[in-house]
Motif scaffolding. Structure first.
Motif, PDB file in Angstrom:
ATOM      1  N   ARG A   1      31.110  45.660  42.200  1.00  0.00           N
ATOM      2  CA  ARG A   1      32.265  45.753  41.316  1.00  0.00           C
ATOM      3  C   ARG A   1      32.446  44.480  40.520  1.00  0.00           C
ATOM      4  O   ARG A   1      32.218  43.379  41.004  1.00  0.00           O
ATOM      5  CB  ARG A   1      33.520  46.011  42.147  1.00  0.00           C
ATOM      6  N   GLU A   2      32.881  44.654  39.299  1.00  0.00           N
ATOM      7  CA  GLU A   2      33.330  43.549  38.446  1.00  0.00           C
ATOM      8  C   GLU A   2      34.559  44.060  37.715  1.00  0.00           C
ATOM      9  O   GLU A   2      34.455  44.926  36.857  1.00  0.00           O
ATOM     10  CB  GLU A   2      32.236  43.133  37.464  1.00  0.00           C
ATOM     11  N   GLY A   3      35.721  43.549  38.092  1.00  0.00           N
ATOM     12  CA  GLY A   3      36.962  44.023  37.495  1.00  0.00           C
ATOM     13  C   GLY A   3      37.153  45.496  37.810  1.00  0.00           C
ATOM     14  O   GLY A   3      37.137  45.907  38.965  1.00  0.00           O
ATOM     15  N   SER A   4      37.287  46.310  36.774  1.00  0.00           N
ATOM     16  CA  SER A   4      37.514  47.746  36.982  1.00  0.00           C
ATOM     17  C   SER A   4      36.235  48.569  36.866  1.00  0.00           C
ATOM     18  O   SER A   4      36.283  49.787  36.962  1.00  0.00           O
ATOM     19  CB  SER A   4      38.558  48.266  35.990  1.00  0.00           C
TER      20      SER A   4
ATOM     21  N   LEU B   1      44.336  44.982  38.162  1.00  0.00           N
ATOM     22  CA  LEU B   1      43.080  45.747  38.181  1.00  0.00           C
ATOM     23  C   LEU B   1      42.136  45.202  39.246  1.00  0.00           C
ATOM     24  O   LEU B   1      41.483  45.971  39.959  1.00  0.00           O
ATOM     25  CB  LEU B   1      42.386  45.704  36.819  1.00  0.00           C
ATOM     26  N   ASP B   2      42.058  43.881  39.348  1.00  0.00           N
ATOM     27  CA  ASP B   2      41.167  43.283  40.336  1.00  0.00           C
ATOM     28  C   ASP B   2      41.628  43.613  41.756  1.00  0.00           C
ATOM     29  O   ASP B   2      40.817  43.920  42.626  1.00  0.00           O
ATOM     30  CB  ASP B   2      41.090  41.770  40.129  1.00  0.00           C
ATOM     31  N   ARG B   3      42.933  43.587  41.987  1.00  0.00           N
ATOM     32  CA  ARG B   3      43.476  43.939  43.305  1.00  0.00           C
ATOM     33  C   ARG B   3      43.150  45.394  43.641  1.00  0.00           C
ATOM     34  O   ARG B   3      42.733  45.713  44.754  1.00  0.00           O
ATOM     35  CB  ARG B   3      44.991  43.705  43.316  1.00  0.00           C
ATOM     36  N   LYS B   4      43.305  46.278  42.659  1.00  0.00           N
ATOM     37  CA  LYS B   4      42.979  47.688  42.870  1.00  0.00           C
ATOM     38  C   LYS B   4      41.483  47.857  43.135  1.00  0.00           C
ATOM     39  O   LYS B   4      41.075  48.660  43.973  1.00  0.00           O
ATOM     40  CB  LYS B   4      43.405  48.524  41.665  1.00  0.00           C
TER      41      LYS B   4
ATOM     42  N   PRO C   1      51.606  40.417  31.565  1.00  0.00           N
ATOM     43  CA  PRO C   1      51.238  39.418  32.580  1.00  0.00           C
ATOM     44  C   PRO C   1      50.785  40.111  33.869  1.00  0.00           C
ATOM     45  O   PRO C   1      51.423  41.047  34.336  1.00  0.00           O
ATOM     46  CB  PRO C   1      52.542  38.632  32.809  1.00  0.00           C
ATOM     47  N   GLY C   2      49.690  39.665  34.411  1.00  0.00           N
ATOM     48  CA  GLY C   2      49.177  40.208  35.664  1.00  0.00           C
ATOM     49  C   GLY C   2      48.362  41.480  35.536  1.00  0.00           C
ATOM     50  O   GLY C   2      47.917  42.033  36.542  1.00  0.00           O
ATOM     51  N   PHE C   3      48.124  41.956  34.300  1.00  0.00           N
ATOM     52  CA  PHE C   3      47.391  43.210  34.104  1.00  0.00           C
ATOM     53  C   PHE C   3      46.003  43.154  34.758  1.00  0.00           C
ATOM     54  O   PHE C   3      45.649  44.035  35.537  1.00  0.00           O
ATOM     55  CB  PHE C   3      47.257  43.510  32.602  1.00  0.00           C
ATOM     56  N   TYR C   4      45.241  42.121  34.442  1.00  0.00           N
ATOM     57  CA  TYR C   4      43.876  42.041  34.974  1.00  0.00           C
ATOM     58  C   TYR C   4      43.867  41.708  36.460  1.00  0.00           C
ATOM     59  O   TYR C   4      42.995  42.174  37.198  1.00  0.00           O
ATOM     60  CB  TYR C   4      43.042  41.044  34.166  1.00  0.00           C
ATOM     61  N   GLU C   5      44.835  40.923  36.907  1.00  0.00           N
ATOM     62  CA  GLU C   5      44.942  40.633  38.338  1.00  0.00           C
ATOM     63  C   GLU C   5      45.226  41.915  39.121  1.00  0.00           C
ATOM     64  O   GLU C   5      44.691  42.114  40.216  1.00  0.00           O
ATOM     65  CB  GLU C   5      46.045  39.596  38.597  1.00  0.00           C
TER      66      GLU C   5
ATOM     67  N   PHE D   1      34.450  53.599  36.319  1.00  0.00           N
ATOM     68  CA  PHE D   1      35.568  52.710  36.048  1.00  0.00           C
ATOM     69  C   PHE D   1      36.863  53.344  36.511  1.00  0.00           C
ATOM     70  O   PHE D   1      36.948  54.547  36.685  1.00  0.00           O
ATOM     71  CB  PHE D   1      35.662  52.365  34.555  1.00  0.00           C
ATOM     72  N   PHE D   2      37.845  52.511  36.743  1.00  0.00           N
ATOM     73  CA  PHE D   2      39.193  52.984  36.984  1.00  0.00           C
ATOM     74  C   PHE D   2      40.075  52.214  36.018  1.00  0.00           C
ATOM     75  O   PHE D   2      39.641  51.272  35.368  1.00  0.00           O
ATOM     76  CB  PHE D   2      39.622  52.809  38.443  1.00  0.00           C
ATOM     77  N   SER D   3      41.323  52.657  35.907  1.00  0.00           N
ATOM     78  CA  SER D   3      42.204  52.056  34.911  1.00  0.00           C
ATOM     79  C   SER D   3      43.552  51.725  35.515  1.00  0.00           C
ATOM     80  O   SER D   3      43.814  51.996  36.696  1.00  0.00           O
ATOM     81  CB  SER D   3      42.387  53.024  33.740  1.00  0.00           C
ATOM     82  N   SER D   4      44.410  51.198  34.673  1.00  0.00           N
ATOM     83  CA  SER D   4      45.762  50.873  35.126  1.00  0.00           C
ATOM     84  C   SER D   4      46.546  52.128  35.496  1.00  0.00           C
ATOM     85  O   SER D   4      47.547  52.054  36.198  1.00  0.00           O
ATOM     86  CB  SER D   4      46.516  50.085  34.055  1.00  0.00           C
ATOM     87  N   ALA D   5      46.084  53.290  35.044  1.00  0.00           N
ATOM     88  CA  ALA D   5      46.752  54.551  35.379  1.00  0.00           C
ATOM     89  C   ALA D   5      46.540  54.938  36.840  1.00  0.00           C
ATOM     90  O   ALA D   5      47.316  55.694  37.397  1.00  0.00           O
ATOM     91  CB  ALA D   5      46.240  55.678  34.483  1.00  0.00           C
ATOM     92  N   HIS D   6      45.506  54.416  37.459  1.00  0.00           N
ATOM     93  CA  HIS D   6      45.213  54.757  38.844  1.00  0.00           C
ATOM     94  C   HIS D   6      46.098  53.950  39.780  1.00  0.00           C
ATOM     95  O   HIS D   6      46.179  52.730  39.684  1.00  0.00           O
ATOM     96  CB  HIS D   6      43.735  54.531  39.147  1.00  0.00           C
TER      97      HIS D   6
END
Length: 153
Positions: free
Chosen positions: A74-77, A48-51, A42-46, A125-130
């Motif tokens: 930008r669009e998402g990541s 990424l968008d915040r980052k 839950p909140g994974f894409y949100e 691109f960036f990822s959840s690791a960033h």
């Protein structure tokens, strides 16, 4: 030379870092964090968008400080940094001098250990690791690179 690890290796270690054989900081070199199940959190894409907003707004702010025509798109990541007033919507809209300036920007970022897409026609691109710290470090490096470009124009 290290071989690349698969993006989705099905590994159970949630902190396993998939990369491209480099531990240097950067938006591309860090790679994806953990197996694909992270996308289902839950909140994974949100997140990424915040980052992404941190990156986009930070680069916009840095560019506005020196009045340089830079448009982060930008669009998402996925993101792209365009050196012109308005983001191109078609290939014909891309200004060659902006692509040349991107090359200078790319080299300045590489010099600071930040790896971006090598061409002004490509996206990064960036990822959840960033982390936010990674993105803020990237924004600071971008500010330094942009100031150097503005001084030399």
């Amino acid at each position: 030379m290290k071989s690349m690890k698969p993006i989705t290796g099905g590994q159970d270690d949630e902190n396993h870092e998939h990369g491209f054989g480099s531990r240097k900081r950067g938006l591309v070199a860090k790679g994806a964090k953990g197996p694909a199940r992270w996308r289902e959190q839950p909140g994974f894409y949100e997140d990424l968008d915040r980052k992404g907003a941190i990156l986009q707004e930070g680069i916009e702010h840095e560019a506005n400080q020196i009045d340089l025509p830079v448009t982060p798109v930008r669009e998402g990541s996925l993101f792209r940094i365009v050196f012109q007033e308005k983001a191109p919507r078609r290939y014909e809209d891309v200004r060659p001098e902006g692509v040349k300036t991107y090359g200078t920007f790319h080299a300045a970022m590489l010099g600071q250990g930040i790896y971006l897409a090598p061409s002004g026609y490509e996206v990064g691109f960036f990822s959840s690791a960033h982390t936010e710290t990674d993105l803020e470090t990237t924004v600071q490096a971008a500010g330094k690179a942009l100031r150097a470009i503005a001084r030399n124009q």
